[in-house]
Design a protein around this motif. Sequence first.
Motif, mmCIF file in Angstrom:
data_model
loop_
_atom_site.group_PDB
_atom_site.id
_atom_site.type_symbol
_atom_site.label_atom_id
_atom_site.label_comp_id
_atom_site.label_asym_id
_atom_site.label_seq_id
_atom_site.Cartn_x
_atom_site.Cartn_y
_atom_site.Cartn_z
ATOM 1 N N CYS A 297 1.369 55.670 -10.225
ATOM 2 C CA CYS A 297 0.090 55.129 -10.272
ATOM 3 C C CYS A 297 -0.152 54.287 -11.222
ATOM 4 C CB CYS A 297 -1.051 56.272 -10.712
ATOM 5 S SG CYS A 297 -0.994 57.641 -9.466
ATOM 6 N N ARG A 298 0.842 53.767 -12.045
ATOM 7 C CA ARG A 298 0.794 52.368 -12.931
ATOM 8 C C ARG A 298 1.202 51.464 -12.098
ATOM 9 N NH1 ARG A 298 -0.943 54.558 -17.554
ATOM 10 N NH2 ARG A 298 -0.315 56.653 -18.083
ATOM 11 N N GLY B 277 -0.367 51.008 -3.354
ATOM 12 C CA GLY B 277 0.829 51.744 -4.032
ATOM 13 C C GLY B 277 1.898 51.923 -2.854
ATOM 14 N N ASP B 278 2.886 52.127 -3.268
ATOM 15 C CA ASP B 278 4.179 52.105 -2.320
ATOM 16 C C ASP B 278 4.073 53.584 -1.664
ATOM 17 O OD1 ASP B 278 6.677 52.979 -1.166
ATOM 18 O OD2 ASP B 278 7.719 51.120 -2.142
ATOM 19 N N GLN B 279 3.573 53.852 -0.522
ATOM 20 C CA GLN B 279 3.597 55.220 0.031
ATOM 21 C C GLN B 279 4.715 55.995 0.063
ATOM 22 O OE1 GLN B 279 1.262 55.543 3.578
ATOM 23 N NE2 GLN B 279 2.474 57.060 4.485
ATOM 24 N N ASN C 56 -5.826 47.886 -16.554
ATOM 25 C CA ASN C 56 -6.984 48.117 -16.873
ATOM 26 C C ASN C 56 -8.042 48.162 -15.632
ATOM 27 O OD1 ASN C 56 -6.873 48.676 -19.629
ATOM 28 N ND2 ASN C 56 -7.181 46.491 -20.315
ATOM 29 N N LYS C 57 -7.384 48.013 -14.383
ATOM 30 C CA LYS C 57 -8.071 48.096 -13.329
ATOM 31 C C LYS C 57 -8.405 49.342 -12.839
ATOM 32 C CE LYS C 57 -7.465 43.645 -11.022
ATOM 33 N NZ LYS C 57 -6.983 42.663 -9.807
ATOM 34 N N PRO C 58 -9.527 49.954 -12.490
ATOM 35 C CA PRO C 58 -9.600 51.298 -11.999
ATOM 36 C C PRO C 58 -9.088 51.813 -10.859
ATOM 37 C CG PRO C 58 -11.617 50.020 -11.548
ATOM 38 C CD PRO C 58 -10.843 49.244 -12.277
ATOM 39 N N LYS C 59 -8.662 52.856 -10.957
ATOM 40 C CA LYS C 59 -7.877 53.479 -9.855
ATOM 41 C C LYS C 59 -8.806 54.064 -8.581
ATOM 42 C CE LYS C 59 -3.916 52.804 -12.072
ATOM 43 N NZ LYS C 59 -3.170 51.819 -11.765
ATOM 44 N N ILE C 60 -8.195 54.041 -7.490
ATOM 45 C CA ILE C 60 -8.947 54.519 -6.242
ATOM 46 C C ILE C 60 -7.928 55.305 -5.501
ATOM 47 C CG2 ILE C 60 -10.203 54.218 -4.321
ATOM 48 C CD1 ILE C 60 -10.557 51.216 -5.654
ATOM 49 N N PHE C 61 -8.032 56.761 -5.286
ATOM 50 C CA PHE C 61 -7.191 57.628 -4.754
ATOM 51 C C PHE C 61 -7.721 58.358 -3.449
ATOM 52 C CE2 PHE C 61 -6.368 58.002 -9.348
ATOM 53 C CZ PHE C 61 -5.055 57.412 -9.248
ATOM 54 N N GLY C 62 -7.165 57.645 -2.195
ATOM 55 C CA GLY C 62 -7.599 58.462 -1.055
ATOM 56 C C GLY C 62 -6.888 59.917 -0.833
ATOM 57 N N ILE C 63 -7.746 60.922 -1.046
ATOM 58 C CA ILE C 63 -7.113 62.351 -1.023
ATOM 59 C C ILE C 63 -7.425 63.187 -0.253
ATOM 60 C CG2 ILE C 63 -7.351 62.117 -3.929
ATOM 61 C CD1 ILE C 63 -10.091 63.710 -3.672
ATOM 62 N N GLY C 64 -7.969 62.640 1.137
ATOM 63 C CA GLY C 64 -8.062 63.286 2.140
ATOM 64 C C GLY C 64 -6.732 63.866 2.549
ATOM 65 N N ALA C 65 -6.549 64.747 3.547
ATOM 66 C CA ALA C 65 -5.516 65.571 4.288
ATOM 67 C C ALA C 65 -5.017 64.326 5.175
ATOM 68 C CB ALA C 65 -5.862 66.870 4.787
ATOM 69 N N ASN C 66 -3.768 64.533 5.284
ATOM 70 C CA ASN C 66 -2.991 63.804 6.288
ATOM 71 C C ASN C 66 -3.650 63.882 7.603
ATOM 72 O OD1 ASN C 66 -1.112 63.934 4.081
ATOM 73 N ND2 ASN C 66 0.229 62.922 5.154
ATOM 74 N N LYS C 67 -3.873 62.814 8.305
ATOM 75 C CA LYS C 67 -4.309 62.810 9.761
ATOM 76 C C LYS C 67 -5.958 62.997 9.751
ATOM 77 C CE LYS C 67 -2.462 61.834 12.859
ATOM 78 N NZ LYS C 67 -1.987 60.722 12.955
ATOM 79 N N THR C 68 -6.668 62.560 8.707
ATOM 80 C CA THR C 68 -7.925 62.167 8.569
ATOM 81 C C THR C 68 -8.388 60.829 8.593
ATOM 82 O OG1 THR C 68 -7.993 62.595 6.252
ATOM 83 C CG2 THR C 68 -8.209 64.531 7.596
ATOM 84 N N GLY C 69 -7.394 59.907 9.102
ATOM 85 C CA GLY C 69 -7.669 58.362 8.957
ATOM 86 C C GLY C 69 -7.087 57.974 7.715
ATOM 87 N N THR C 70 -6.489 58.388 6.940
ATOM 88 C CA THR C 70 -5.861 58.037 5.821
ATOM 89 C C THR C 70 -5.113 56.756 6.170
ATOM 90 O OG1 THR C 70 -3.691 59.413 6.258
ATOM 91 C CG2 THR C 70 -5.432 60.193 4.845
ATOM 92 N N THR C 71 -4.266 56.290 7.205
ATOM 93 C CA THR C 71 -3.586 55.095 7.441
ATOM 94 C C THR C 71 -4.618 54.233 7.573
ATOM 95 O OG1 THR C 71 -1.825 56.378 8.279
ATOM 96 C CG2 THR C 71 -1.888 54.081 8.667
ATOM 97 N N SER C 72 -5.821 54.305 8.422
ATOM 98 C CA SER C 72 -6.763 53.346 8.567
ATOM 99 C C SER C 72 -7.470 52.932 7.141
ATOM 100 C CB SER C 72 -7.862 54.006 9.652
ATOM 101 O OG SER C 72 -7.212 53.877 10.658
ATOM 102 N N LEU C 73 -7.648 53.951 6.301
ATOM 103 C CA LEU C 73 -8.302 53.771 5.069
ATOM 104 C C LEU C 73 -7.239 52.718 4.163
ATOM 105 C CD1 LEU C 73 -10.321 54.267 2.747
ATOM 106 C CD2 LEU C 73 -9.042 56.389 2.155
ATOM 107 N N LYS C 74 -6.052 53.181 4.133
ATOM 108 C CA LYS C 74 -4.936 52.248 3.483
ATOM 109 C C LYS C 74 -5.216 50.859 4.013
ATOM 110 C CE LYS C 74 0.045 51.498 2.899
ATOM 111 N NZ LYS C 74 1.293 52.273 3.472
ATOM 112 N N ALA C 75 -5.146 50.706 5.188
ATOM 113 C CA ALA C 75 -5.223 49.082 6.068
ATOM 114 C C ALA C 75 -6.677 48.665 5.376
ATOM 115 C CB ALA C 75 -5.267 49.244 7.377
ATOM 116 N N ALA C 76 -7.435 49.269 5.466
ATOM 117 C CA ALA C 76 -8.810 48.812 4.912
ATOM 118 C C ALA C 76 -8.714 48.493 3.615
ATOM 119 C CB ALA C 76 -10.010 49.623 5.186
ATOM 120 N N MET C 77 -8.102 49.235 2.578
ATOM 121 C CA MET C 77 -8.012 48.739 1.082
ATOM 122 C C MET C 77 -7.213 47.738 0.995
ATOM 123 S SD MET C 77 -10.024 51.177 -0.421
ATOM 124 C CE MET C 77 -9.634 50.929 -2.135
#
Length: 225
Positions: free
Chosen positions: A71-72, A47-49, A18-39
């Motif tokens: 996603c669950r 989730g398991d990348q 019941n917790k809301p999902k959050i999706f990082g949908i930016g293309a690879n090499k747009t800072g997605t790994t840093s976003l993952k670390a921040a989250m």
Amino acid sequence: MSLKNRLVEFKRRLQVYNKPKIFGIGANKTGTTSLKAAMDDLGFIVGDQRKGELLLEDWAHRDFSNIIKLCRQGQFFQDVPFSLPNTYVILDNTFPNSKFILTVRDSAEQWYNSITKFHGKKWGKDGQIPTKEDLVNADYIFKGRAWRANRLIFDTPENQPYQKDRLLSFYNNYNDNVKYYFRTRPDDLLVLNVGEKGAYKKLCDFLKVESKRKEFPWKNKTINK
């Protein structure tokens, strides 16, 4: 699956129930790994990348059942297949009240330079932009997977798998489509350039969380390169 693993999985699902999902949908090499670390740092269950990456073929066949199932098992997801066209539409309809974060670079040109440099270091000869042969022989997840991913994601000629004009169009079209899709729902989409001053606060404000940090916990930093 052993009883112990089943209990671990059950506890994990209970945490995200019941917790809301959050999706990082930016293309690879747009800072997605840093976003993952921040989250992760902010306490979200990431989730398991690798499990997501293994669902590339599912995405290609527009079979989202296993992607939805994955996603669950977490609260935040990014990278393939979440960074690919069409996925965000399915997730938005499957998981109401989800939040989406579109990470971007300063320009399409900067993104192109970043992804070709990164792939060149991983698979190219002497750091050069990889050729078809390089990708076919690359051993990532399994031999040839890099080539398969290139074919499924980018509409480029086989003899120029990183043809610049096609990749620039891919990046621009994808971002434009995401922004158009959410055009009437500004509270559900955050367009984020993690290299900009104040980006971390912008993220926290969007998620309605507080943090003692002032900047992103950088990972694979190539934002200014």
